[in-house]
Design a protein around this motif. Structure first.
Motif, mmCIF file in Angstrom:
data_model
loop_
_atom_site.group_PDB
_atom_site.id
_atom_site.type_symbol
_atom_site.label_atom_id
_atom_site.label_comp_id
_atom_site.label_asym_id
_atom_site.label_seq_id
_atom_site.Cartn_x
_atom_site.Cartn_y
_atom_site.Cartn_z
ATOM 1 N N GLN A 53 0.825 -1.204 0.000
ATOM 2 C CA GLN A 53 0.000 0.000 0.000
ATOM 3 C C GLN A 53 0.863 1.260 0.000
ATOM 4 O O GLN A 53 0.568 2.221 -0.688
ATOM 5 C CB GLN A 53 -0.932 0.027 1.210
ATOM 6 C CG GLN A 53 -2.059 -0.974 1.168
ATOM 7 C CD GLN A 53 -3.029 -0.695 0.047
ATOM 8 O OE1 GLN A 53 -3.096 -1.442 -0.908
ATOM 9 N NE2 GLN A 53 -3.770 0.376 0.158
ATOM 10 N N SER A 60 0.597 11.775 2.268
ATOM 11 C CA SER A 60 -0.621 11.960 1.489
ATOM 12 C C SER A 60 -1.257 13.295 1.866
ATOM 13 O O SER A 60 -0.770 14.008 2.741
ATOM 14 C CB SER A 60 -1.598 10.816 1.746
ATOM 15 O OG SER A 60 -2.724 10.921 0.887
ATOM 16 N N ASN A 62 -4.103 15.546 3.535
ATOM 17 C CA ASN A 62 -5.166 15.593 4.523
ATOM 18 C C ASN A 62 -6.331 16.275 3.826
ATOM 19 O O ASN A 62 -6.254 17.458 3.485
ATOM 20 C CB ASN A 62 -4.715 16.391 5.752
ATOM 21 C CG ASN A 62 -5.827 16.579 6.757
ATOM 22 O OD1 ASN A 62 -6.986 16.809 6.416
ATOM 23 N ND2 ASN A 62 -5.477 16.498 8.018
ATOM 24 N N TRP A 63 -7.403 15.539 3.578
ATOM 25 C CA TRP A 63 -8.501 16.063 2.761
ATOM 26 C C TRP A 63 -9.278 17.171 3.457
ATOM 27 O O TRP A 63 -9.953 17.958 2.797
ATOM 28 C CB TRP A 63 -9.415 14.926 2.317
ATOM 29 C CG TRP A 63 -8.676 14.018 1.390
ATOM 30 C CD1 TRP A 63 -8.335 12.713 1.615
ATOM 31 C CD2 TRP A 63 -8.142 14.340 0.107
ATOM 32 N NE1 TRP A 63 -7.611 12.214 0.551
ATOM 33 C CE2 TRP A 63 -7.485 13.197 -0.394
ATOM 34 C CE3 TRP A 63 -8.128 15.496 -0.671
ATOM 35 C CZ2 TRP A 63 -6.844 13.163 -1.629
ATOM 36 C CZ3 TRP A 63 -7.491 15.467 -1.906
ATOM 37 C CH2 TRP A 63 -6.860 14.314 -2.362
ATOM 38 N N HIS A 92 -6.781 6.756 14.342
ATOM 39 C CA HIS A 92 -5.741 7.787 14.252
ATOM 40 C C HIS A 92 -6.045 8.892 15.246
ATOM 41 O O HIS A 92 -7.198 9.118 15.613
ATOM 42 C CB HIS A 92 -5.647 8.348 12.826
ATOM 43 C CG HIS A 92 -6.847 9.112 12.403
ATOM 44 N ND1 HIS A 92 -7.941 8.507 11.818
ATOM 45 C CD2 HIS A 92 -7.145 10.431 12.491
ATOM 46 C CE1 HIS A 92 -8.852 9.421 11.555
ATOM 47 N NE2 HIS A 92 -8.392 10.597 11.951
ATOM 48 N N GLU A 98 -3.696 9.797 10.545
ATOM 49 C CA GLU A 98 -4.804 9.671 9.595
ATOM 50 C C GLU A 98 -4.319 9.278 8.209
ATOM 51 O O GLU A 98 -4.842 8.331 7.617
ATOM 52 C CB GLU A 98 -5.594 10.987 9.518
ATOM 53 C CG GLU A 98 -6.894 10.888 8.732
ATOM 54 C CD GLU A 98 -6.737 10.994 7.226
ATOM 55 O OE1 GLU A 98 -7.455 10.292 6.486
ATOM 56 O OE2 GLU A 98 -5.874 11.773 6.772
ATOM 57 N N VAL A 99 -3.317 9.988 7.686
ATOM 58 C CA VAL A 99 -2.871 9.658 6.329
ATOM 59 C C VAL A 99 -2.199 8.286 6.294
ATOM 60 O O VAL A 99 -2.362 7.536 5.333
ATOM 61 C CB VAL A 99 -1.968 10.748 5.696
ATOM 62 C CG1 VAL A 99 -2.724 12.059 5.569
ATOM 63 C CG2 VAL A 99 -0.665 10.928 6.433
ATOM 64 N N ARG A 102 -4.997 5.609 6.549
ATOM 65 C CA ARG A 102 -5.812 5.585 5.332
ATOM 66 C C ARG A 102 -5.058 4.959 4.166
ATOM 67 O O ARG A 102 -5.557 4.062 3.498
ATOM 68 C CB ARG A 102 -6.272 7.002 4.973
ATOM 69 C CG ARG A 102 -7.085 7.071 3.688
ATOM 70 C CD ARG A 102 -7.713 8.443 3.468
ATOM 71 N NE ARG A 102 -6.922 9.584 3.830
ATOM 72 C CZ ARG A 102 -6.057 10.197 2.999
ATOM 73 N NH1 ARG A 102 -5.881 9.753 1.762
ATOM 74 N NH2 ARG A 102 -5.400 11.264 3.404
ATOM 75 N N ILE A 103 -3.845 5.404 3.917
ATOM 76 C CA ILE A 103 -3.104 4.900 2.762
ATOM 77 C C ILE A 103 -2.663 3.460 2.975
ATOM 78 O O ILE A 103 -2.724 2.642 2.055
ATOM 79 C CB ILE A 103 -1.904 5.819 2.437
ATOM 80 C CG1 ILE A 103 -2.390 7.224 2.058
ATOM 81 C CG2 ILE A 103 -1.028 5.214 1.337
ATOM 82 C CD1 ILE A 103 -3.302 7.291 0.835
ATOM 83 N N ASP A 105 -4.228 1.409 4.719
ATOM 84 C CA ASP A 105 -5.498 0.678 4.814
ATOM 85 C C ASP A 105 -5.548 -0.239 6.032
ATOM 86 O O ASP A 105 -5.905 -1.402 5.951
ATOM 87 C CB ASP A 105 -5.745 -0.111 3.518
ATOM 88 C CG ASP A 105 -7.198 -0.497 3.331
ATOM 89 O OD1 ASP A 105 -8.071 0.143 3.953
ATOM 90 O OD2 ASP A 105 -7.465 -1.445 2.563
ATOM 91 N N ASN A 107 -7.574 -0.473 8.442
ATOM 92 C CA ASN A 107 -8.870 -0.923 8.945
ATOM 93 C C ASN A 107 -9.789 -1.453 7.862
ATOM 94 O O ASN A 107 -11.005 -1.261 7.920
ATOM 95 C CB ASN A 107 -9.527 0.216 9.730
ATOM 96 C CG ASN A 107 -8.721 0.561 10.964
ATOM 97 O OD1 ASN A 107 -8.381 -0.310 11.753
ATOM 98 N ND2 ASN A 107 -8.381 1.834 11.109
ATOM 99 N N SER A 108 -9.212 -2.183 6.916
ATOM 100 C CA SER A 108 -10.056 -2.844 5.927
ATOM 101 C C SER A 108 -10.891 -3.898 6.659
ATOM 102 O O SER A 108 -10.546 -4.331 7.768
ATOM 103 C CB SER A 108 -9.211 -3.515 4.843
ATOM 104 O OG SER A 108 -8.536 -4.650 5.385
#
Length: 135
Positions: A53, A60, A62-63, A92, A98-99, A102-103, A105, A107-108
């Motif tokens: 991943q 990445s 942060n949206w 997180h 967080e990034v 998320r990247i 993954d 917690n799939s």
């Protein structure tokens, strides 16, 4: 793989226990592509899924803020500052967390099911993972 004493199993970001059948790889925290050296302070163990991943990424977006945020560095950052374990979910606590979560993954659905099974059998979190979580 013969393990260097400088690459401790506790350096894994996802906290998966050693010996669970999951393959681990030596990962460049900062990839060679981005000028990272193949030295102990730039290497860590990564499970194969996290490593795939991450690839050569350094971070990445942060949206919420639109800012570029670096990934968690297991050689310099304390896991418990950026993440917390909530049963089988890795939550997180910071933008870095967080990034990274998320990247990579973390917690799939499959990861949560696997962690639940490991928790039920007393294998997660491992003693070395608990050292990462707690100061």
């Amino acid at each position: 793989m013969k393990r260097s004493p400088l690459l401790r199993p506790s350096m894994r970001v996802c906290l998966y226990p050693e010996g669970d059948g999951l393959g681990f790889q030596v990962d460049h925290i900062i990839s060679v592509k981005h000028g990272g050296a193949t030295t102990a302070d730039n290497l860590c163990y990564a499970c194969i899924f996290c490593n795939l991943q991450k690839g050569t990424d350094l971070g990445s977006i942060n949206w919420q803020t639109g800012e570029l945020v670096r990934f968690f560095n297991p050689r310099r950052d304390f896991w418990g500052d950026h993440f917390r374990l909530d049963e089988a979910v890795i939550q997180h606590q910071t933008d870095i967390g967080e990034v990274t979560a998320r990247i990579l993954d973390f917690n799939s659905d499959d990861d949560i099911i696997e962690r639940q099974a490991l928790i039920a059998s007393g294998q997660y979190p491992s003693a070395s993972a608990l050292k990462q979580i707690n100061k």
